[in-house]
Design a protein around this motif. Structure first.
Motif, PDB file in Angstrom:
ATOM      1  N   ARG A 257       0.838  -1.206   0.000  1.00 42.27           N
ATOM      2  CA  ARG A 257       0.000   0.000   0.000  1.00 42.27           C
ATOM      3  C   ARG A 257       0.871   1.253   0.000  1.00 42.27           C
ATOM      4  O   ARG A 257       0.668   2.175  -0.804  1.00 42.27           O
ATOM      5  CB  ARG A 257      -0.905  -0.027   1.230  1.00 42.27           C
ATOM      6  N   SER A 258       1.864   1.300   0.900  1.00 43.07           N
ATOM      7  CA  SER A 258       2.728   2.479   1.003  1.00 43.07           C
ATOM      8  C   SER A 258       3.532   2.703  -0.270  1.00 43.07           C
ATOM      9  O   SER A 258       3.728   3.846  -0.701  1.00 43.07           O
ATOM     10  CB  SER A 258       3.678   2.319   2.192  1.00 43.07           C
ATOM     11  N   LEU A 261       1.285   4.384  -2.870  1.00 48.37           N
ATOM     12  CA  LEU A 261       0.992   5.773  -2.510  1.00 48.37           C
ATOM     13  C   LEU A 261       2.221   6.649  -2.700  1.00 48.37           C
ATOM     14  O   LEU A 261       2.117   7.797  -3.170  1.00 48.37           O
ATOM     15  CB  LEU A 261       0.510   5.834  -1.060  1.00 48.37           C
ATOM     16  N   ARG A 262       3.375   6.121  -2.369  1.00 48.87           N
ATOM     17  CA  ARG A 262       4.616   6.882  -2.484  1.00 48.87           C
ATOM     18  C   ARG A 262       5.032   7.081  -3.950  1.00 48.87           C
ATOM     19  O   ARG A 262       5.422   8.170  -4.365  1.00 48.87           O
ATOM     20  CB  ARG A 262       5.719   6.155  -1.719  1.00 48.87           C
ATOM     21  N   SER A 267      -3.681   4.120  -4.942  1.00 47.82           N
ATOM     22  CA  SER A 267      -3.570   2.719  -4.546  1.00 47.82           C
ATOM     23  C   SER A 267      -3.312   1.834  -5.760  1.00 47.82           C
ATOM     24  O   SER A 267      -3.519   2.242  -6.915  1.00 47.82           O
ATOM     25  CB  SER A 267      -4.857   2.260  -3.851  1.00 47.82           C
ATOM     26  N   GLU A 493       7.157   3.786   5.702  1.00 46.79           N
ATOM     27  CA  GLU A 493       5.793   3.798   6.241  1.00 46.79           C
ATOM     28  C   GLU A 493       5.443   5.191   6.745  1.00 46.79           C
ATOM     29  O   GLU A 493       5.576   5.505   7.926  1.00 46.79           O
ATOM     30  CB  GLU A 493       5.680   2.780   7.389  1.00 46.79           C
ATOM     31  N   GLU A 494       5.004   6.045   5.824  1.00 46.24           N
ATOM     32  CA  GLU A 494       4.721   7.441   6.196  1.00 46.24           C
ATOM     33  C   GLU A 494       3.257   7.806   6.034  1.00 46.24           C
ATOM     34  O   GLU A 494       2.885   8.971   6.191  1.00 46.24           O
ATOM     35  CB  GLU A 494       5.580   8.369   5.334  1.00 46.24           C
ATOM     36  N   TYR A 495       2.407   6.820   5.742  1.00 50.59           N
ATOM     37  CA  TYR A 495       1.003   7.111   5.497  1.00 50.59           C
ATOM     38  C   TYR A 495       0.156   6.545   6.628  1.00 50.59           C
ATOM     39  O   TYR A 495       0.188   5.344   6.897  1.00 50.59           O
ATOM     40  CB  TYR A 495       0.561   6.525   4.145  1.00 50.59           C
TER      41      TYR A 495
END
Length: 507
Positions: A257-258, A261-262, A267, A493-495
């Motif tokens: 997922r991350s 997004l990154r 998604s 993991e920033e979201y």
């Protein structure tokens, strides 16, 4: 061969929205096909010469469908591996199955699936190397033919991110010596190159006869994080032109997922939708981290999700939002992913786990009915795998793919009359209750004994041929890489996550 298959209950699954249970019923089978379903007393005179199978002690159900698995007979644990986060587990495993004959390993997988009442499966091939790709595929297809199972055989392929999501950034973070070793050991795909892949797919598509071989071809790209846009577009075209099914791992873990997004600002599901990849011939394996927009998109495109609750727990991936899928009308299948909860195939247990994981605290409505979970493991699974017109329900005109369940361990010494057989199997059933398994009108397993397979000879040959793994330098390298991969994943993991399932308040 003609059979009259009898049971105290016949669960037909032939009526949408209900299991369609016939009390004291029977299924008349002629050759490969079901010709009539009804009450035993009404059918026994009409089919007096048919061979009787079952009794008033048995329950008759459609065969289970393992809609996502990788054909591993001996499990990763048996070969020395340990459960860990999905992305780390490959580095925590023993030396891969190089010493294990792919034909024997898969034949053993078929043996255990048949014993569990699984008549149809999706085989998501796991390649050993580009050099052995075609030979492995042919040997594994031979194993399915010998075993007699029905299979949608998926050809795996990937062309990027062979170590972790974002290989270039990860490798740049390693010391030069470790980077060189990592590239040498893990830096290339184990699958065929795209051009070779499509040549193999066309060869098999031209030669497969689903009626004769009980097999059809699927294209199974590893996942959007492992496949480039060009490769996925080519797979979409090939599947459309040749009428092939597609299955793809999608959003199994929070790190996938991350990554999307990154890298893409959206998604993986929305990215695939933007490629016009999603369609009714596509199933998404896992889907743990689909959000509500993803779920609506999946439904709108007609794609399916294959739920793998055991694997999702064992590999620390999470709990897929089954209630959201059901409420949105997503087509569902059920899979064991070669990582079942007790390290052995058991669709009864998988259904029970799926039913219980959705029971979040509170008295609110919205649980997925047990009938729908049973349907995902049977009739809906055949639809997801492209066999819906052939089997999956017990009704005239369908192929005779069915299972006799011994009701004694489920219903003895007492079971209230209002408890349905479907509910009882999910609450109390287990693979050990499977008595008889029939595929295409052929009995493969009866009274706890295999008909086609020589179990003793198979086990003896596996024991003779398997080569114990030695630790060696590779294990030391993988242990060092595992820690580096873990740090790299966590750093991305920033979201923030707002999970569907909230069990307590840590405040």
């Amino acid at each position: 061969m003609n059979y009259l298959v009898r049971g105290k209950f016949v669960v037909t699954m032939a009526v949408d929205g209900s299991p369609g249970v016939i009390r004291n019923g029977a299924v008349a089978v002629s050759g490969r096909d079901i010709v009539e379903v009804g009450r035993y007393q009404d059918l026994k005179t009409s089919y007096a010469t048919a061979t009787g199978v079952g009794s008033s002690r048995h329950w008759v159900i459609p065969g289970f469908v393992n809609a996502h698995q990788h054909g591993k007979g001996l499990t990763d644990f048996q070969l020395g591996g340990r459960d860990d986060c999905f992305e780390i587990s490959r580095f925590a495993a023993a030396e891969p199955r190089a010493g294990l004959d792919p034909y024997l390993d898969l034949l053993y997988a078929c043996k255990t699936m048949i014993e569990a009442g699984i008549t149809t499966c999706l085989h998501y091939n796991s390649s050993r190397s580009p050099e052995t790709y075609d030979a492995d595929v042919d040997e594994r297809l031979r194993a399915y033919r010998v075993a007699g199972m029905r299979v949608s055989f998926g050809l795996d392929v990937r062309d990027r991110n062979h170590i972790v999501y974002g290989d270039d950034q990860f490798l740049a973070s390693l010391p030069p010596a470790l980077r060189e070793q990592a590239v040498e050991r893990h830096g290339r795909s184990r699958t065929a190159a795209p051009d070779d892949y499509f040549r193999t797919a066309r060869r098999l598509a031209d030669s497969m006869d689903a009626d004769r071989d009980r097999a059809r071809l699927f294209l199974t790209p590893a996942g959007p994080q492992w496949c480039t846009e060009d490769l996925l577009r080519a797979i979409r075209r090939e599947a459309s032109e040749r009428g092939l099914g597609i299955q793809i791992h999608v959003l199994e873990t929070k790190y996938q997922r991350s990554y999307f997004l990154r890298e893409y600002g959206r998604s993986a599901v929305q990215w695939l939708a933007g490629l016009d990849f999603l369609a009714p011939d596509v199933s998404l394996a896992h889907g743990v981290w689909l959000n509500r927009e993803d779920t609506r998109t999946t439904t709108a495109k007609g794609a399916a999700v294959v739920h793998n609750p055991s694997s999702n727990l064992r590999l620390r991936s999470g709990i897929a939002p089954l209630t959201e899928f059901h409420a949105a009308g997503v087509r569902l299948g059920m899979g064991l992913d070669s990582s079942p909860f007790n390290d052995r195939p058991d669709m009864f247990q998988e259904m029970r786990l799926a039913a219980n994981l959705q029971r979040i605290p509170g008295a609110g409505p919205g649980l997925v009915p047990l009938d729908a979970i049973f349907r995902a493991a049977t009739a809906s699974g055949t639809d997801v795998l492209g066999w819906g017109a052939h089997c999956g329900t017990l009704e005239p005109g369908k192929r005779a793919d069915l299972v006799l369940v011994d009701s004694q361990p489920i219903a003895e010494p007492y079971l209230a009359r209002h408890q349905t057989p479907v509910d009882a199997m999910i609450y109390r059933g287990g693979a050990g209750a499977v008595d008889t398994v029939m595929v295409d009108g052929e009995i493969l397993y009866r009274g706890g004994k295999h008909v086609r397979l020589d179990e003793k000879a198979l086990l003896k040959e596996i024991k003779q041929k398997i080569t114990p793994a030695s630790p060696g330098k590779a294990r030391g390298l993988d242990a060092r890489l595992a820690g580096r991969v873990r740090d790299f994943l966590e750093s991305g993991e920033e979201y923030p996550v707002d999970p569907f399932y909230k069990f307590n308040d840590a405040g």
